[in-house]
Design a protein around this motif. Structure first.
Motif, PDB file in Angstrom:
ATOM      1  N   LYS A  59       0.826  -1.217   0.000  1.00 11.39           N
ATOM      2  CA  LYS A  59       0.000   0.000   0.000  1.00 11.39           C
ATOM      3  C   LYS A  59       0.855   1.260   0.000  1.00 11.39           C
ATOM      4  N   TYR A  63       0.095   0.164  -4.260  1.00  8.34           N
ATOM      5  CA  TYR A  63      -0.660  -1.034  -4.637  1.00  8.34           C
ATOM      6  C   TYR A  63      -1.804  -1.206  -3.640  1.00  8.34           C
ATOM      7  N   GLN A  64      -2.951  -0.658  -3.989  1.00  5.22           N
ATOM      8  CA  GLN A  64      -4.078  -0.535  -3.071  1.00  5.22           C
ATOM      9  C   GLN A  64      -5.072  -1.698  -3.126  1.00  5.22           C
ATOM     10  N   LEU A  65      -5.059  -2.456  -4.220  1.00  4.85           N
ATOM     11  CA  LEU A  65      -6.102  -3.471  -4.418  1.00  4.85           C
ATOM     12  C   LEU A  65      -5.533  -4.880  -4.271  1.00  4.85           C
ATOM     13  N   ARG A 113      -2.400  -1.889  -8.398  1.00  5.90           N
ATOM     14  CA  ARG A 113      -2.606  -0.514  -7.937  1.00  5.90           C
ATOM     15  C   ARG A 113      -4.088  -0.171  -7.771  1.00  5.90           C
ATOM     16  N   ASN A 114      -4.924  -0.622  -8.702  1.00  3.09           N
ATOM     17  CA  ASN A 114      -6.327  -0.216  -8.677  1.00  3.09           C
ATOM     18  C   ASN A 114      -7.152  -1.167  -9.543  1.00  3.09           C
ATOM     19  N   GLU A 116      -8.589  -0.661 -12.418  1.00  2.00           N
ATOM     20  CA  GLU A 116      -8.198  -0.625 -13.841  1.00  2.00           C
ATOM     21  C   GLU A 116      -7.012  -1.553 -14.104  1.00  2.00           C
ATOM     22  N   ASP A 117      -6.022  -1.536 -13.229  1.00  2.00           N
ATOM     23  CA  ASP A 117      -4.879  -2.443 -13.378  1.00  2.00           C
ATOM     24  C   ASP A 117      -5.314  -3.903 -13.241  1.00  2.00           C
TER      25      ASP A 117
END
Length: 159
Positions: A59, A63-65, A113-114, A116-117
């Protein structure tokens, strides 16, 4: 290899901080440096200690997801399993891949990251592997417990 309480203490200290000095370990457990060193070398030789590493917080790098992704293969030949497992090795987003029994074949732990990634990962990388039948995604909303194997497990008994 059978380990004792002293080995457990050494392992706990090294798991907490792999850079702990022999002198500090020896002082904490009431031994001299030489026997501590010999115990650690024995734990390494016997595969109890596999390596020394650091822990990185994804994080803090953006890299949040975190997602768990179940994968079902179309065909289950030995060659197809081997190809899938080899292909997964090259996907840096996949932190873990486990072959399971049950309703699907593999469970992947993916960090991106999210959203979309993640969509790009699924569409461009995972889907590019041969023999993918079905993929289902589960997104981590909140991590409740994250841990590594505790050396205390080696001596604990079910009560």
């Amino acid at each position: 290899m059978i380990i004792d309480n002293t080995d457990i203490q050494i392992l706990e200290m090294l798991q907490n901080d792999a850079k702990t000095k022999m002198k500090d370990i020896a002082n904490a457990i009431g031994m001299t440096i030489t026997p501590v060193y010999e115990r650690i070398k024995k734990l390494e030789r016997n595969g109890i200690i596999e390596n020394y590493t650091i822990s990185v917080n994804p994080k803090n790098l953006g890299y949040q997801l975190v997602a768990y992704c179940s994968v079902t293969l179309k065909e289950h030949s030995k060659d197809n399993l081997r190809k899938f497992e080899a292909g997964i090795q090259d996907l840096h987003q996949v932190l873990e891949c486990n072959h399971l029994s049950g309703n699907f074949d593999y469970l992947l732990k993916v960090v991106v990251r999210n959203m979309e990634d993640y969509q790009l990962f699924i569409s461009n990388q995972l889907a590019a592997l041969d023999n993918i039948g079905q993929v289902q995604s589960y997104f981590v909303m909140k991590a409740i417990k994250e841990s590594i194997f505790s050396c205390k497990n080696a001596l604990s008994e079910d009560k």
